[in-house]
Write a protein that holds these residues in place. Sequence first.
Motif, PDB file in Angstrom:
ATOM      1  N   PRO A 172       0.840  -1.207   0.000  1.00 30.42           N
ATOM      2  CA  PRO A 172       0.000   0.000   0.000  1.00 30.42           C
ATOM      3  C   PRO A 172       0.874   1.257   0.000  1.00 30.42           C
ATOM      4  CG  PRO A 172      -0.804  -1.595   1.607  1.00 30.42           C
ATOM      5  CD  PRO A 172       0.508  -2.115   1.108  1.00 30.42           C
ATOM      6  N   THR A 173       0.348   2.309  -0.591  1.00 31.04           N
ATOM      7  CA  THR A 173       1.135   3.538  -0.739  1.00 31.04           C
ATOM      8  C   THR A 173       1.617   4.065   0.606  1.00 31.04           C
ATOM      9  OG1 THR A 173      -0.190   4.088  -2.680  1.00 31.04           O
ATOM     10  CG2 THR A 173       1.100   5.857  -1.706  1.00 31.04           C
ATOM     11  N   GLU A 174       0.772   3.977   1.637  1.00 29.66           N
ATOM     12  CA  GLU A 174       1.156   4.495   2.950  1.00 29.66           C
ATOM     13  C   GLU A 174       2.376   3.765   3.508  1.00 29.66           C
ATOM     14  OE1 GLU A 174      -1.782   3.549   2.061  1.00 29.66           O
ATOM     15  OE2 GLU A 174      -3.059   5.342   2.132  1.00 29.66           O
ATOM     16  N   ILE A 175       2.395   2.435   3.331  1.00 32.02           N
ATOM     17  CA  ILE A 175       3.524   1.646   3.833  1.00 32.02           C
ATOM     18  C   ILE A 175       4.778   1.921   3.001  1.00 32.02           C
ATOM     19  CG2 ILE A 175       4.384  -0.706   4.167  1.00 32.02           C
ATOM     20  CD1 ILE A 175       1.545  -1.565   4.799  1.00 32.02           C
ATOM     21  N   ILE A 197       5.548   4.664   1.504  1.00 34.65           N
ATOM     22  CA  ILE A 197       6.069   5.974   1.911  1.00 34.65           C
ATOM     23  C   ILE A 197       6.840   5.864   3.215  1.00 34.65           C
ATOM     24  CG2 ILE A 197       5.359   8.253   2.766  1.00 34.65           C
ATOM     25  CD1 ILE A 197       3.172   8.237   0.622  1.00 34.65           C
ATOM     26  N   ARG A 198       6.299   5.091   4.160  1.00 32.02           N
ATOM     27  CA  ARG A 198       6.990   4.926   5.446  1.00 32.02           C
ATOM     28  C   ARG A 198       8.351   4.246   5.263  1.00 32.02           C
ATOM     29  NH1 ARG A 198       4.093   5.293  10.230  1.00 32.02           N
ATOM     30  NH2 ARG A 198       6.155   4.909  11.158  1.00 32.02           N
ATOM     31  N   GLN A 224      10.853   6.786   3.642  1.00 30.47           N
ATOM     32  CA  GLN A 224      11.196   7.902   4.518  1.00 30.47           C
ATOM     33  C   GLN A 224      12.499   7.675   5.281  1.00 30.47           C
ATOM     34  OE1 GLN A 224       7.758   8.597   6.988  1.00 30.47           O
ATOM     35  NE2 GLN A 224       7.002  10.241   5.685  1.00 30.47           N
ATOM     36  N   VAL A 269       6.266   7.044  -5.941  1.00 27.43           N
ATOM     37  CA  VAL A 269       6.290   7.061  -4.475  1.00 27.43           C
ATOM     38  C   VAL A 269       7.471   7.892  -3.964  1.00 27.43           C
ATOM     39  CG1 VAL A 269       6.409   5.622  -2.411  1.00 27.43           C
ATOM     40  CG2 VAL A 269       5.171   4.805  -4.418  1.00 27.43           C
ATOM     41  N   ASP A 277       6.944  11.609  -3.799  1.00 27.40           N
ATOM     42  CA  ASP A 277       5.755  12.060  -3.087  1.00 27.40           C
ATOM     43  C   ASP A 277       6.077  13.248  -2.176  1.00 27.40           C
ATOM     44  OD1 ASP A 277       3.679  11.863  -0.699  1.00 27.40           O
ATOM     45  OD2 ASP A 277       2.820  10.786  -2.390  1.00 27.40           O
ATOM     46  N   ILE A 326       4.890  14.026   0.675  1.00 29.71           N
ATOM     47  CA  ILE A 326       4.985  13.696   2.105  1.00 29.71           C
ATOM     48  C   ILE A 326       6.442  13.376   2.464  1.00 29.71           C
ATOM     49  CG2 ILE A 326       4.279  12.035   3.871  1.00 29.71           C
ATOM     50  CD1 ILE A 326       1.630  11.744   2.421  1.00 29.71           C
ATOM     51  N   ARG A 329       8.974  15.930   4.782  1.00 35.27           N
ATOM     52  CA  ARG A 329       9.695  15.471   5.976  1.00 35.27           C
ATOM     53  C   ARG A 329      11.204  15.707   5.814  1.00 35.27           C
ATOM     54  NH1 ARG A 329      12.042  10.623   7.799  1.00 35.27           N
ATOM     55  NH2 ARG A 329      11.814  10.271  10.036  1.00 35.27           N
TER      56      ARG A 329
END
Length: 544
Positions: A99-102, A104-105, A108, A128, A131, A133, A137
């Motif tokens: 998933p995109t959220e994972i 990105i994490r 990061q 990704v 991104d 986000i 950061r």
Amino acid sequence: MPLTIIPAVRPHFCYRHRPNAAKPVTAAPQSTVAARLELLSQTDRDTVARVWSLFATAPRTLRPLILDGILDDCCIPQLSHLASALGPLLRVDFIANAPTEIAIRILQHLDAKSLCHAAQASKAWGKVADDDIIWHRMCEQHIDRKCKTCGWGLPLLDNKRKTTASSSSSSSAPASKKRKHSDDPPTPSDCESIPASGSVLPSVPSPQDLPPPTAPTPYKRPWKQIYAERLVVERTWRTGPAAPIELKGHTDSVMCLHYDESKSLLVTGSYDYTIRVWNTDTLECIKVLTGHSRCVRGIQMDDTKIVSGSMDRSLRIWNLKTFQCIRVLEGHAEGVVCLHFNDKILASGSVDGTIRVWNLGAGCCYTLSGHRDWVNKVQILDKRRLISCSDDATVKLWDLETRQELRAFAGHVGQIQGMHALIPHSPPRVDGVTLPGGVLVSGSLDNTVKIWCLETGAMIKTLFGHVEGVWCVAVDSLRIVSGGQDKKVIVWDIEKGQKMYELSAHGGAVNCCQMTDTKIVTGGEDTTIRIWDFLPKLPFPARI
């Protein structure tokens, strides 16, 4: 007979055979397998199809046993074929499949260089890795502070936004809110009235008197581009800029200057009794202000006015649009050496050893006494505190409410000519020590630059590099700049407390300096102004 509802059985897919699973690029496509099958005889095709069908219909628990038996019957060439085919099939694209959220994490945790490499891996990775986000950061970790992991810090470059932000806030804020944030004027019984001379206007122009600004076109830049622009500037800061730009016009020593990067305006004061206003884009002097009868030693400007202080014992307020002198302040017994204002409060230091604090809105002033010699620099920290340095070799912190001295910074053995205090967004670190209340930098004729903790008054570090007296200093969250009698401008790393490099261009002493995120501006005894630009010609838009 009641009907029995049988729940639908959802098909079960393994990780590799999910309908939305990304196929490895190096895996053999189905068309290649089908083409090889077409080359076989009908009997062989039936045999292959029967083996595939048996394996596909076999229970999940029996498949490993079937494969073990097949492997036991394989020869070396067949095992070699399996080994080469299994490698690409076992690779998992965890960024494309997660998933995109994972995803990105996960990304990061990479640094900027690794993120750029990841963006080149594939289109899915690039989407990704670029991104906002992730890069937001990254900017938070580096801009206006040093990253704890890599040790790099990037300039803030906030002056590009200042004009737009201030105009929009002043035009949209209600009048009651503006009054709430203004300084409360002292009562007439607590301070003297400000004596004025000459034909002057009744008050200082305010932003409300100006025509409303045109609303800027909304524009949003990617955070990756913002990071890249600041990275290029920081690399130039680390290696040193190109040759400086030289401005000529004054006929005597340049004693003070103030540069507004958002308006590309520079104002300078000189021993030739004049003030010059420069456009730093065209490098032209657009106006010469005359009126002082002696050397101009202090100068500052904001959106509406210029304030100058002179050895003729007066301060003059000039309209920034018309360049007319609209007010003259007199009260010092001797010449005015320095000044600093914030909103409606103006502080000035004099040869007589006193500091006068003028409330321009209420039309009154009061005096701070404590220095025993010339007051060379003053700086208003906030509504309640002011800091000053003097030829008596001390720096003093004052309480503007009680009008008493809060703290004295003693350590120099020579006259202190330059001083600059900074309260950054995050506590700065100097030589491994965190300074929670801000940092103070002072330069003295004892040839040293000292770094102090603003909150405790402790001396943290002494910087040696000048071979003659230091006349001026400037500081931001990453660096210190100092200029001296030895004709040098030295750039220091504030965290390490070490010299980065020297800039030599003036033919005489460096009397004044200012540092922004992209420039160093200096004025010298050789009557010239030098501008070192750390912002290369980048293909980035100027708006943020």
